[in-house]
Design a protein around this motif. Structure first.
Motif, mmCIF file in Angstrom:
data_model
loop_
_atom_site.group_PDB
_atom_site.id
_atom_site.type_symbol
_atom_site.label_atom_id
_atom_site.label_comp_id
_atom_site.label_asym_id
_atom_site.label_seq_id
_atom_site.Cartn_x
_atom_site.Cartn_y
_atom_site.Cartn_z
ATOM 1 N N GLU A 264 0.845 -1.201 0.000
ATOM 2 C CA GLU A 264 0.000 0.000 0.000
ATOM 3 C C GLU A 264 0.874 1.243 0.000
ATOM 4 O OE1 GLU A 264 -3.605 0.687 1.427
ATOM 5 O OE2 GLU A 264 -4.289 -1.203 0.560
ATOM 6 N N GLY A 265 2.007 1.155 0.686
ATOM 7 C CA GLY A 265 2.956 2.272 0.734
ATOM 8 C C GLY A 265 3.489 2.616 -0.648
ATOM 9 N N TYR A 266 3.466 1.636 -1.569
ATOM 10 C CA TYR A 266 3.919 1.888 -2.938
ATOM 11 C C TYR A 266 2.743 2.206 -3.857
ATOM 12 C CZ TYR A 266 8.103 -0.401 -1.123
ATOM 13 O OH TYR A 266 9.188 -0.735 -0.370
ATOM 14 N N GLY A 267 1.563 2.423 -3.256
ATOM 15 C CA GLY A 267 0.418 2.841 -4.065
ATOM 16 C C GLY A 267 -0.268 1.707 -4.812
ATOM 17 N N ILE A 268 -0.006 0.453 -4.438
ATOM 18 C CA ILE A 268 -0.708 -0.647 -5.118
ATOM 19 C C ILE A 268 -1.417 -1.531 -4.104
ATOM 20 C CG2 ILE A 268 0.284 -0.999 -7.401
ATOM 21 C CD1 ILE A 268 2.616 -2.333 -6.191
ATOM 22 N N GLU A 269 -2.528 -2.104 -4.554
ATOM 23 C CA GLU A 269 -3.334 -2.915 -3.652
ATOM 24 C C GLU A 269 -2.891 -4.368 -3.690
ATOM 25 O OE1 GLU A 269 -7.867 -1.567 -3.385
ATOM 26 O OE2 GLU A 269 -6.954 -1.252 -5.352
ATOM 27 N N MET A 270 -2.856 -4.984 -2.524
ATOM 28 C CA MET A 270 -2.622 -6.409 -2.394
ATOM 29 C C MET A 270 -3.780 -7.149 -3.076
ATOM 30 S SD MET A 270 -0.105 -7.608 -0.662
ATOM 31 C CE MET A 270 0.683 -7.336 0.902
ATOM 32 N N PRO A 271 -3.562 -8.343 -3.636
ATOM 33 C CA PRO A 271 -4.712 -9.113 -4.114
ATOM 34 C C PRO A 271 -5.658 -9.370 -2.948
ATOM 35 C CG PRO A 271 -2.664 -10.152 -4.787
ATOM 36 C CD PRO A 271 -2.302 -9.039 -3.866
ATOM 37 N N VAL A 272 -6.944 -9.341 -3.209
ATOM 38 C CA VAL A 272 -7.917 -9.402 -2.122
ATOM 39 C C VAL A 272 -7.794 -10.712 -1.333
ATOM 40 C CG1 VAL A 272 -9.763 -10.265 -3.608
ATOM 41 C CG2 VAL A 272 -10.336 -8.961 -1.576
ATOM 42 N N MET A 273 -7.444 -11.812 -2.023
ATOM 43 C CA MET A 273 -7.295 -13.093 -1.319
ATOM 44 C C MET A 273 -6.118 -13.058 -0.351
ATOM 45 S SD MET A 273 -9.793 -14.868 -2.139
ATOM 46 C CE MET A 273 -11.088 -14.210 -3.168
ATOM 47 N N VAL A 274 -5.046 -12.359 -0.761
ATOM 48 C CA VAL A 274 -3.876 -12.265 0.111
ATOM 49 C C VAL A 274 -4.237 -11.451 1.360
ATOM 50 C CG1 VAL A 274 -1.524 -11.383 0.290
ATOM 51 C CG2 VAL A 274 -2.284 -12.492 -1.811
ATOM 52 N N THR A 275 -4.927 -10.335 1.165
ATOM 53 C CA THR A 275 -5.328 -9.513 2.305
ATOM 54 C C THR A 275 -6.196 -10.314 3.268
ATOM 55 O OG1 THR A 275 -5.405 -7.684 0.748
ATOM 56 C CG2 THR A 275 -6.334 -7.286 2.916
ATOM 57 N N LEU A 276 -7.150 -11.045 2.706
ATOM 58 C CA LEU A 276 -8.049 -11.836 3.549
ATOM 59 C C LEU A 276 -7.270 -12.916 4.291
ATOM 60 C CD1 LEU A 276 -10.949 -12.222 4.385
ATOM 61 C CD2 LEU A 276 -11.322 -13.632 2.359
ATOM 62 N N SER A 277 -6.358 -13.543 3.583
ATOM 63 C CA SER A 277 -5.537 -14.587 4.185
ATOM 64 C C SER A 277 -4.696 -14.005 5.331
ATOM 65 C CB SER A 277 -4.654 -15.182 3.089
ATOM 66 O OG SER A 277 -3.732 -16.062 3.604
ATOM 67 N N LYS A 278 -4.157 -12.785 5.122
ATOM 68 C CA LYS A 278 -3.368 -12.130 6.179
ATOM 69 C C LYS A 278 -4.247 -11.791 7.377
ATOM 70 C CE LYS A 278 0.625 -9.984 4.022
ATOM 71 N NZ LYS A 278 1.322 -8.728 3.746
ATOM 72 N N MET A 279 -5.471 -11.300 7.101
ATOM 73 C CA MET A 279 -6.386 -10.952 8.193
ATOM 74 C C MET A 279 -6.720 -12.186 9.014
ATOM 75 S SD MET A 279 -8.948 -8.412 6.103
ATOM 76 C CE MET A 279 -10.103 -7.906 7.350
ATOM 77 N N LEU A 280 -6.944 -13.291 8.314
ATOM 78 C CA LEU A 280 -7.286 -14.532 9.023
ATOM 79 C C LEU A 280 -6.107 -15.009 9.869
ATOM 80 C CD1 LEU A 280 -9.286 -16.314 6.199
ATOM 81 C CD2 LEU A 280 -10.196 -15.583 8.414
ATOM 82 N N ALA A 281 -4.908 -14.875 9.314
ATOM 83 C CA ALA A 281 -3.718 -15.300 10.056
ATOM 84 C C ALA A 281 -3.583 -14.492 11.341
ATOM 85 C CB ALA A 281 -2.474 -15.133 9.185
ATOM 86 N N ARG A 282 -3.832 -13.174 11.228
ATOM 87 C CA ARG A 282 -3.732 -12.320 12.406
ATOM 88 C C ARG A 282 -4.800 -12.678 13.441
ATOM 89 N NH1 ARG A 282 -4.198 -6.764 10.322
ATOM 90 N NH2 ARG A 282 -3.564 -7.643 8.329
ATOM 91 N N ALA A 283 -5.934 -13.195 12.974
ATOM 92 C CA ALA A 283 -7.009 -13.550 13.896
ATOM 93 C C ALA A 283 -6.789 -14.937 14.489
ATOM 94 C CB ALA A 283 -8.343 -13.499 13.161
ATOM 95 N N GLY A 284 -5.624 -15.500 14.271
ATOM 96 C CA GLY A 284 -5.296 -16.756 14.930
ATOM 97 C C GLY A 284 -5.373 -17.968 14.033
ATOM 98 N N PHE A 285 -5.628 -17.729 12.752
ATOM 99 C CA PHE A 285 -5.725 -18.844 11.827
ATOM 100 C C PHE A 285 -4.356 -19.033 11.181
ATOM 101 C CE2 PHE A 285 -6.790 -19.442 7.127
ATOM 102 C CZ PHE A 285 -6.549 -20.795 7.186
ATOM 103 N N SER A 286 -3.620 -20.074 11.635
ATOM 104 C CA SER A 286 -2.263 -20.245 11.126
ATOM 105 C C SER A 286 -2.261 -21.254 9.995
ATOM 106 C CB SER A 286 -1.328 -20.695 12.252
ATOM 107 O OG SER A 286 -1.987 -21.700 13.005
ATOM 108 N N GLY A 287 -2.458 -20.769 8.786
ATOM 109 C CA GLY A 287 -2.397 -21.621 7.602
ATOM 110 C C GLY A 287 -0.966 -22.062 7.365
ATOM 111 N N ARG A 288 -0.785 -23.041 6.479
ATOM 112 C CA ARG A 288 0.575 -23.520 6.209
ATOM 113 C C ARG A 288 1.416 -22.401 5.634
ATOM 114 N NH1 ARG A 288 -0.763 -26.680 1.721
ATOM 115 N NH2 ARG A 288 -2.675 -25.472 1.828
ATOM 116 N N ARG A 289 0.779 -21.588 4.820
ATOM 117 C CA ARG A 289 1.510 -20.524 4.125
ATOM 118 C C ARG A 289 0.501 -19.439 3.797
ATOM 119 N NH1 ARG A 289 -1.499 -22.509 1.037
ATOM 120 N NH2 ARG A 289 -1.538 -23.931 -0.685
ATOM 121 N N LEU A 290 0.977 -18.341 3.255
ATOM 122 C CA LEU A 290 0.074 -17.286 2.811
ATOM 123 C C LEU A 290 -0.666 -17.783 1.564
ATOM 124 C CD1 LEU A 290 -0.553 -14.284 3.389
ATOM 125 C CD2 LEU A 290 1.187 -13.736 1.701
ATOM 126 N N ALA A 291 -1.990 -17.721 1.596
ATOM 127 C CA ALA A 291 -2.742 -18.127 0.413
ATOM 128 C C ALA A 291 -2.741 -16.988 -0.597
ATOM 129 C CB ALA A 291 -4.167 -18.478 0.795
#
Lengths: 276, 255, 270
Positions: free
Chosen positions: C229-256
């Protein structure tokens, strides 16, 4: 107070071998202060439709009225501000001020009101008044776009129609434009955004119209729109749809990333679901 | 509307397959004979030749009519002007002008000449793709000493091609721009100065930008000016020359 | 096959467009370049087929240095470019003639040109459009015709400069499909975009900001390690959602990265 489109059909080049029907029996209304999204693929008739809203085109049959007045005629152009695609191409003034003041000046506004309208429009879009005396051609692409939008806002139309205003804008400019549009609609200006890219707009729009090959195929709230599941719906709704088909009890009218997040954490029973 | 005018109609008739140089030469011969014809009898022969060719080309007469139609008003004006402005034996009298028999005859001849020229030209473009027309022209211009003027026949052909390409593009940009400025309250009649200013400044920029973009796109696809080959390589065959000879004799004999 | 070293480029008006850019692109790679408007991504790719020449530093394609004019035909034949604005890159009156423009400039015999035109129309599935005017086509078809015009020159590498930015979602998918097929056929592909969801299956993602390369790695690593975002571009929506879920305690194997990956992860968590 509304724009009323009644049973409008429009044909290009009628009576020639090139005759094509661009719009077929479209009826819709846009109310005062409403934030409306008109979506549809390229070539679905969106651009033809908006040219009817301020009388640039006259329907082959049916009628368009703005606050009860027929849509052609100069009065309507002051009421309905339209911003077309690639708006940076319409800039011509020697200074940003001259360009933004062009519209309101044509509609008869004179100083000092004119100056105030121009400054307010620039401010609303997060542009500094310092750019007034400089040439619009020296600005960056995103700034040019915002200046062109200011040129429409400065006329203070009751209805503002924007064709693909977000395409090619950076995140920052996109956010300032969307918040300006929301502010306008909360103050009573109707905002009509025409776009094939719906994901940024579903969370701000109150009503969605979907065009397909010249016909209106859907009209309803954003939640109803994603439940209707058109092929052009945001990717996140495809995810939700597939989750449902695999037995997850997520709502089928969730849209936007925050909605999706709280739905997924709800069904998974994850902790900290409220935090985001 | 401009797509109707001089439109190419795909086909595989004898006329379609004929070498473009033969068709261009034939067009020149027929144009000269049209301008030299001074009687209705001669023009009737021209009409006969035209309908023979139309039959061979299997082009629908409607295509030709569509191409000619935008010019009909213009032709009518010429006819009426001739009718009234020519001195001679008066037929009737209206608003201080004599309509003369000579004027009528002259006007009819003149408009028919224009009409036939247009019809032959549209038959040429209907049976020949624009690039074959340019290739044909390029080959015919090649022997001329254009090099001395600093241009090659290739450059010239490309220039013709690009102008054909630019006109509809600029027209599209112009109507888009006009819509935008009218939406901003521009009233062309009440404010002609504002109209010229607010349309011409962006239009010049659009023209320059798109010219630059086309130039970059051409360069990127290895355009260097000078020698190029062509998708279409017209080769003069015996049948082409025979057709040209037969056509010339026909025109000379009839007209 | 493309080697860029210490590249610096100033616009004709003197402003700096590219600053100390180093980039090496190997044969057969699928590289995505992203960045906000004005970050220098278009200027960078225009150096790769000698449409722009370095102010300082050097760029070479297959060992041929772009600053030598005599190499330009070979370089442009090896590296083709499809542009954002389809209408201003058409030169032919019919689809077939437009595609033939490149091979014609190479001076190939007309029978060979016809073969190349037919071949590239088949690859893109546009043989039915042969005699139509390129202007009469839809946005997605236009970009396919423009791509066919480049393919007909048998390039080793094709640069797609924001070709999807004017397209609606369905035509965008079609054009992206065509790009993937071209890469699968062994051609090096460089795809410039500001939509990062188009980068998820790339071999490499390069992020540009203010004329410099600020990230150059596997897409997954770039998404994990950088604040885009600092470079003016949006993360793919799935990546953002995957990151949000990880922060909420959902530890997936990797970033989806994609809908499919995220779907799989959520199903496993049930």
């Amino acid at each position: 107070m509304s724009i009323e489109v009644k049973d409008v059909t429009f044909r290009y080049a009628p009576g020639t071998p090139l005759e094509t029907t661009a719009l077929e029996g479209i009826s819709l209304s846009i109310n005062k202060g409403e934030f409306v999204l008109i979506s549809g693929a390229i070539g679905s008739g969106k651009s033809t439709l908006i040219r009817h809203l301020n009388g640039l085109l006259r329907p082959s049959s049916g009628q368009v009225t703005v606050d009860g007045i027929a849509a052609h005629g100069k009065k309507v152009k002051a009421k309905v501000g339209v911003l077309f695609q690639f708006p940076h191409q319409q800039l011509f003034g020697r200074t940003v001020f001259e360009d933004v003041a062009f519209g309101p000046g044509n509609f008869g506004l004179r100083n000092p009101e004119l100056e105030k309208h121009v400054h307010d429009a620039l401010e609303m879009l997060g542009l500094s008044q310092g750019i007034c005396p400089i040439s619009p051609f020296s600005l960056s692409g995103g700034q040019k776009r915002l200046v062109a939008i200011a040129g429409v806002l400065a006329s203070r139309p009751d209805y503002i129609v924007l064709d693909e205003p977000l395409s090619g804008l950076d995140v920052g400019h996109k956010k300032s434009l969307l918040s300006a549009l929301q502010l306008l609609s909360s103050k009573g200006t109707s905002v009509v955004v025409v776009s094939h890219q719906v994901s940024d707009l579903l969370s701000v729009a109150q009503r969605v119209f979907l065009l397909d090959r010249g016909s209106l195929v859907f009209s309803g709230t954003p939640a109803e729109y994603v439940r209707h599941s058109p092929p052009s719906m945001p990717e996140i709704n495809f995810l939700m749809k597939e989750l449902r088909s695999r037995g997850f009890d997520v709502r089928d009218d969730a849209f936007g990333i925050d909605d999706a997040f709280s739905e997924i954490t709800r069904v998974l029973g994850l902790k900290g679901a409220v935090e985001e | 509307m401009n797509t109707l005018l001089f439109r190419y109609v795909p086909g595989n008739s004898f006329l379609h397959r004929l070498d473009p140089r033969v068709k261009i030469t034939g067009m020149m011969i027929v144009s000269i004979s049209i301008f030299m014809s001074s009687s209705l009898r001669q023009l009737a022969s021209v009409a006969l030749i035209f309908f023979l060719l139309l039959l061979v080309s299997s082009i629908s007469p409607k295509i030709i009519f569509d191409a000619v139609r935008p010019m009909l008003l213009f032709l009518a004006v010429i006819l009426i002007l001739q009718f009234f402005l020519m001195d001679g034996e008066p037929v009737f009298y209206i608003m201080g002008h004599d309509a003369t028999y000579e004027g009528l005859r002259h006007g009819v001849l003149l408009t028919l000449r224009f009409l036939f020229l247009l019809m032959f030209a549209s038959l040429l473009t209907a049976t020949t793709t624009p690039s074959l027309v340019t290739v044909g022209m390029e080959r015919m211009l090649r022997p001329l000493p254009l090099r001395k003027l600093g241009i090659s026949s290739f450059d010239l052909a490309t220039m013709v091609f690009l102008s054909l390409h630019f006109v509809p593009f600029l027209y599209g940009s112009f109507s888009h721009l006009r819509d935008a400025q009218i939406s901003r309250g521009l009233d062309m009649r009440r404010n002609p100065f504002g109209a010229v200013y607010s349309l011409s400044v962006p239009m010049v920029r659009i023209a320059i930008t798109s010219a630059e973009e086309v130039a970059v796109a051409m360069e990127s696809r290895c355009y260097q000016g000078g020698h190029r080959s062509s998708l279409h390589a017209p080769v003069l065959q015996k049948k082409d020359l025979a057709a040209l000879l037969a056509f010339s004799i026909l025109v000379l004999a009839l007209v | 096959m493309i080697d860029i070293r210490k590249l610096r480029y100033n616009y004709p008006d003197g402003t700096l467009a590219l600053d100390s850019v180093d980039l090496h692109i190997g044969r057969g790679e699928f590289l995505v370049i992203a960045g906000r408007n004005g970050s220098g991504k278009s200027s960078l790719v225009r150096h790769m087929n000698a449409l722009l020449l370095p102010s300082e530093g050097f760029v070479s394609v297959n060992g041929l240095c772009t600053s030598q004019k005599k190499h330009h035909p070979d370089i442009r034949r090896a590296v083709g470019m499809v542009f954002q604005e389809p209408d201003s890159q058409f030169i032919g009156m019919t689809v077939e003639e437009d595609i033939a423009f490149g091979p014609e400039n190479l001076g190939l015999p007309s029978s060979r040109i016809r073969e190349l035109v037919d071949m590239s129309m088949t690859t893109l599935g546009i043989s039915g459009l042969r005699y139509l005017s390129p202007r009469s086509l839809s946005g997605g078809q236009k970009q396919k015709v423009a791509t066919a015009g480049v393919l007909a020159m048998e390039p080793e590498c094709v640069i797609f400069d924001e070709v999807t930015s004017m397209l609606d979602p369905l035509s965008r998918q079609e054009v992206l499909g065509a790009i993937r097929r071209i890469h699968a056929g062994g051609t090096t592909v460089i795809h410039v975009t500001h939509r990062l969801e188009e980068a998820v299956d790339a071999d490499r993602l390069v992020i540009m900001d203010s004329g410099r390369i600020v990230a150059d790695d596997l897409p997954r690593n770039v998404f994990m390690e950088h604040d885009l975002e600092g470079y003016g571009i949006e993360m793919p929506v799935m990546v953002t959602l995957s990151k949000m879920l990880a922060r909420a305690g959902f530890s997936g194997r990797r970033l989806a990265l994609t809908k499919e990956e995220l779907l799989e992860d959520i199903c496993q968590l049930r």
